[in-house]
Design a protein around this motif. Structure first.
Motif, PDB file in Angstrom:
ATOM      1  N   LEU A   1       0.827  -1.201   0.000  1.00 43.48           N
ATOM      2  CA  LEU A   1       0.000   0.000   0.000  1.00 43.48           C
ATOM      3  C   LEU A   1       0.866   1.258   0.000  1.00 43.48           C
ATOM      4  O   LEU A   1       0.602   2.204  -0.754  1.00 43.48           O
ATOM      5  CB  LEU A   1      -0.940   0.006   1.205  1.00 43.48           C
ATOM      6  N   ALA A   2       1.905   1.283   0.820  1.00 40.57           N
ATOM      7  CA  ALA A   2       2.802   2.443   0.865  1.00 40.57           C
ATOM      8  C   ALA A   2       3.483   2.651  -0.486  1.00 40.57           C
ATOM      9  O   ALA A   2       3.595   3.782  -0.970  1.00 40.57           O
ATOM     10  CB  ALA A   2       3.841   2.268   1.967  1.00 40.57           C
ATOM     11  N   ASP A   3       3.933   1.560  -1.102  1.00 44.03           N
ATOM     12  CA  ASP A   3       4.564   1.657  -2.423  1.00 44.03           C
ATOM     13  C   ASP A   3       3.569   2.123  -3.483  1.00 44.03           C
ATOM     14  O   ASP A   3       3.897   2.909  -4.360  1.00 44.03           O
ATOM     15  CB  ASP A   3       5.163   0.316  -2.835  1.00 44.03           C
ATOM     16  N   ALA A   4       2.340   1.638  -3.400  1.00 43.41           N
ATOM     17  CA  ALA A   4       1.310   2.030  -4.363  1.00 43.41           C
ATOM     18  C   ALA A   4       0.987   3.516  -4.240  1.00 43.41           C
ATOM     19  O   ALA A   4       0.844   4.216  -5.245  1.00 43.41           O
ATOM     20  CB  ALA A   4       0.052   1.195  -4.149  1.00 43.41           C
ATOM     21  N   ILE A   5       0.894   4.011  -3.027  1.00 45.00           N
ATOM     22  CA  ILE A   5       0.624   5.435  -2.804  1.00 45.00           C
ATOM     23  C   ILE A   5       1.784   6.276  -3.338  1.00 45.00           C
ATOM     24  O   ILE A   5       1.572   7.299  -3.989  1.00 45.00           O
ATOM     25  CB  ILE A   5       0.356   5.715  -1.317  1.00 45.00           C
ATOM     26  N   ALA A   6       3.010   5.841  -3.076  1.00 40.74           N
ATOM     27  CA  ALA A   6       4.182   6.573  -3.570  1.00 40.74           C
ATOM     28  C   ALA A   6       4.215   6.573  -5.097  1.00 40.74           C
ATOM     29  O   ALA A   6       4.521   7.599  -5.715  1.00 40.74           O
ATOM     30  CB  ALA A   6       5.463   5.960  -3.007  1.00 40.74           C
ATOM     31  N   THR A   7       3.891   5.438  -5.708  1.00 37.55           N
ATOM     32  CA  THR A   7       3.856   5.347  -7.166  1.00 37.55           C
ATOM     33  C   THR A   7       2.816   6.298  -7.733  1.00 37.55           C
ATOM     34  O   THR A   7       3.081   7.033  -8.697  1.00 37.55           O
ATOM     35  CB  THR A   7       3.547   3.902  -7.613  1.00 37.55           C
ATOM     36  N   ARG A   8       1.650   6.318  -7.139  1.00 39.85           N
ATOM     37  CA  ARG A   8       0.587   7.217  -7.606  1.00 39.85           C
ATOM     38  C   ARG A   8       1.019   8.677  -7.499  1.00 39.85           C
ATOM     39  O   ARG A   8       0.820   9.477  -8.414  1.00 39.85           O
ATOM     40  CB  ARG A   8      -0.685   6.984  -6.796  1.00 39.85           C
ATOM     41  N   ARG A   9       1.621   9.034  -6.379  1.00 38.50           N
ATOM     42  CA  ARG A   9       2.063  10.413  -6.165  1.00 38.50           C
ATOM     43  C   ARG A   9       3.136  10.809  -7.186  1.00 38.50           C
ATOM     44  O   ARG A   9       3.099  11.900  -7.747  1.00 38.50           O
ATOM     45  CB  ARG A   9       2.598  10.560  -4.736  1.00 38.50           C
ATOM     46  N   GLN A  10       4.078   9.912  -7.436  1.00 37.91           N
ATOM     47  CA  GLN A  10       5.133  10.202  -8.414  1.00 37.91           C
ATOM     48  C   GLN A  10       4.560  10.371  -9.809  1.00 37.91           C
ATOM     49  O   GLN A  10       4.980  11.254 -10.558  1.00 37.91           O
ATOM     50  CB  GLN A  10       6.174   9.091  -8.398  1.00 37.91           C
ATOM     51  N   ARG A  11       3.597   9.541 -10.159  1.00 38.27           N
ATOM     52  CA  ARG A  11       2.982   9.649 -11.479  1.00 38.27           C
ATOM     53  C   ARG A  11       2.162  10.931 -11.603  1.00 38.27           C
ATOM     54  O   ARG A  11       2.101  11.529 -12.676  1.00 38.27           O
ATOM     55  CB  ARG A  11       2.137   8.418 -11.764  1.00 38.27           C
ATOM     56  N   GLN A  12       1.540  11.372 -10.528  1.00 35.04           N
ATOM     57  CA  GLN A  12       0.814  12.642 -10.563  1.00 35.04           C
ATOM     58  C   GLN A  12       1.780  13.803 -10.789  1.00 35.04           C
ATOM     59  O   GLN A  12       1.491  14.721 -11.551  1.00 35.04           O
ATOM     60  CB  GLN A  12       0.039  12.851  -9.272  1.00 35.04           C
ATOM     61  N   HIS A  13       2.928  13.760 -10.130  1.00 34.06           N
ATOM     62  CA  HIS A  13       3.929  14.812 -10.323  1.00 34.06           C
ATOM     63  C   HIS A  13       4.459  14.799 -11.752  1.00 34.06           C
ATOM     64  O   HIS A  13       4.666  15.856 -12.349  1.00 34.06           O
ATOM     65  CB  HIS A  13       5.083  14.662  -9.329  1.00 34.06           C
ATOM     66  N   LEU A  14       4.671  13.612 -12.282  1.00 31.12           N
ATOM     67  CA  LEU A  14       5.128  13.494 -13.661  1.00 31.12           C
ATOM     68  C   LEU A  14       4.106  14.106 -14.615  1.00 31.12           C
ATOM     69  O   LEU A  14       4.463  14.831 -15.541  1.00 31.12           O
ATOM     70  CB  LEU A  14       5.361  12.019 -14.015  1.00 31.12           C
ATOM     71  N   ARG A  15       2.842  13.834 -14.365  1.00 33.57           N
ATOM     72  CA  ARG A  15       1.762  14.378 -15.201  1.00 33.57           C
ATOM     73  C   ARG A  15       1.753  15.901 -15.184  1.00 33.57           C
ATOM     74  O   ARG A  15       1.421  16.547 -16.181  1.00 33.57           O
ATOM     75  CB  ARG A  15       0.424  13.854 -14.683  1.00 33.57           C
ATOM     76  N   ASP A  16       2.151  16.498 -14.069  1.00 32.75           N
ATOM     77  CA  ASP A  16       2.081  17.952 -13.909  1.00 32.75           C
ATOM     78  C   ASP A  16       3.328  18.706 -14.371  1.00 32.75           C
ATOM     79  O   ASP A  16       3.352  19.936 -14.299  1.00 32.75           O
ATOM     80  CB  ASP A  16       1.801  18.297 -12.444  1.00 32.75           C
ATOM     81  N   LEU A  17       4.353  17.987 -14.832  1.00 36.95           N
ATOM     82  CA  LEU A  17       5.573  18.671 -15.274  1.00 36.95           C
ATOM     83  C   LEU A  17       5.324  19.486 -16.532  1.00 36.95           C
ATOM     84  O   LEU A  17       4.551  19.099 -17.402  1.00 36.95           O
ATOM     85  CB  LEU A  17       6.684  17.657 -15.554  1.00 36.95           C
ATOM     86  N   ASP A  18       6.003  20.621 -16.622  1.00 39.86           N
ATOM     87  CA  ASP A  18       5.870  21.450 -17.821  1.00 39.86           C
ATOM     88  C   ASP A  18       6.774  20.908 -18.935  1.00 39.86           C
ATOM     89  O   ASP A  18       7.631  20.052 -18.689  1.00 39.86           O
ATOM     90  CB  ASP A  18       6.192  22.915 -17.508  1.00 39.86           C
ATOM     91  N   PRO A  19       6.580  21.359 -20.164  1.00 35.17           N
ATOM     92  CA  PRO A  19       7.347  20.832 -21.295  1.00 35.17           C
ATOM     93  C   PRO A  19       8.869  20.949 -21.125  1.00 35.17           C
ATOM     94  O   PRO A  19       9.604  20.054 -21.528  1.00 35.17           O
ATOM     95  CB  PRO A  19       6.861  21.659 -22.484  1.00 35.17           C
ATOM     96  N   ALA A  20       9.338  22.023 -20.508  1.00 33.49           N
ATOM     97  CA  ALA A  20      10.786  22.191 -20.306  1.00 33.49           C
ATOM     98  C   ALA A  20      11.331  21.130 -19.354  1.00 33.49           C
ATOM     99  O   ALA A  20      12.400  20.566 -19.580  1.00 33.49           O
ATOM    100  CB  ALA A  20      11.087  23.591 -19.765  1.00 33.49           C
ATOM    101  N   ALA A  21      10.594  20.843 -18.291  1.00 34.27           N
ATOM    102  CA  ALA A  21      11.026  19.823 -17.336  1.00 34.27           C
ATOM    103  C   ALA A  21      10.996  18.435 -17.979  1.00 34.27           C
ATOM    104  O   ALA A  21      11.894  17.622 -17.758  1.00 34.27           O
ATOM    105  CB  ALA A  21      10.148  19.853 -16.091  1.00 34.27           C
ATOM    106  N   LEU A  22       9.965  18.163 -18.768  1.00 32.96           N
ATOM    107  CA  LEU A  22       9.902  16.884 -19.475  1.00 32.96           C
ATOM    108  C   LEU A  22      11.070  16.739 -20.431  1.00 32.96           C
ATOM    109  O   LEU A  22      11.660  15.664 -20.557  1.00 32.96           O
ATOM    110  CB  LEU A  22       8.575  16.750 -20.229  1.00 32.96           C
ATOM    111  N   ASP A  23      11.421  17.820 -21.106  1.00 32.07           N
ATOM    112  CA  ASP A  23      12.566  17.794 -22.016  1.00 32.07           C
ATOM    113  C   ASP A  23      13.857  17.516 -21.254  1.00 32.07           C
ATOM    114  O   ASP A  23      14.725  16.786 -21.727  1.00 32.07           O
ATOM    115  CB  ASP A  23      12.656  19.118 -22.775  1.00 32.07           C
ATOM    116  N   ASP A  24      13.974  18.070 -20.052  1.00 35.50           N
ATOM    117  CA  ASP A  24      15.167  17.841 -19.225  1.00 35.50           C
ATOM    118  C   ASP A  24      15.348  16.367 -18.868  1.00 35.50           C
ATOM    119  O   ASP A  24      16.476  15.884 -18.761  1.00 35.50           O
ATOM    120  CB  ASP A  24      15.098  18.655 -17.928  1.00 35.50           C
TER     121      ASP A  24
END
Length: 72
Positions: A24-47
């Protein structure tokens, strides 16, 4: 029967038993990381070398869909 072996683990890393609480802890961390990835701007994604489509695809995966080396 086929055995699954994890080959990407550093020799010093200890594997841990996967209790329901750990999962459960790993699943919550995975979800949170994926949400942050979704919110990155194009410059950060390019980085980090990802396109918007790649980041979106990863961000929409279910929490149990992780690479095999994460599960070890």
């Amino acid at each position: 029967m086929t055995a699954i072996h994890c080959t990407n683990i550093a020799p010093t890393r200890k594997t841990r038993a996967l209790s329901p609480l750990t999962w459960l802890a790993d699943a919550i961390a995975t979800r949170r990381q994926r949400q942050h990835l979704r919110d990155l701007d194009p410059a950060a994604l390019d980085d980090i070398g990802l396109t918007y489509a790649q980041a979106r695809r990863e961000a929409t995966k279910p929490i149990w869909d992780v690479p095999a080396n994460w599960r070890c």
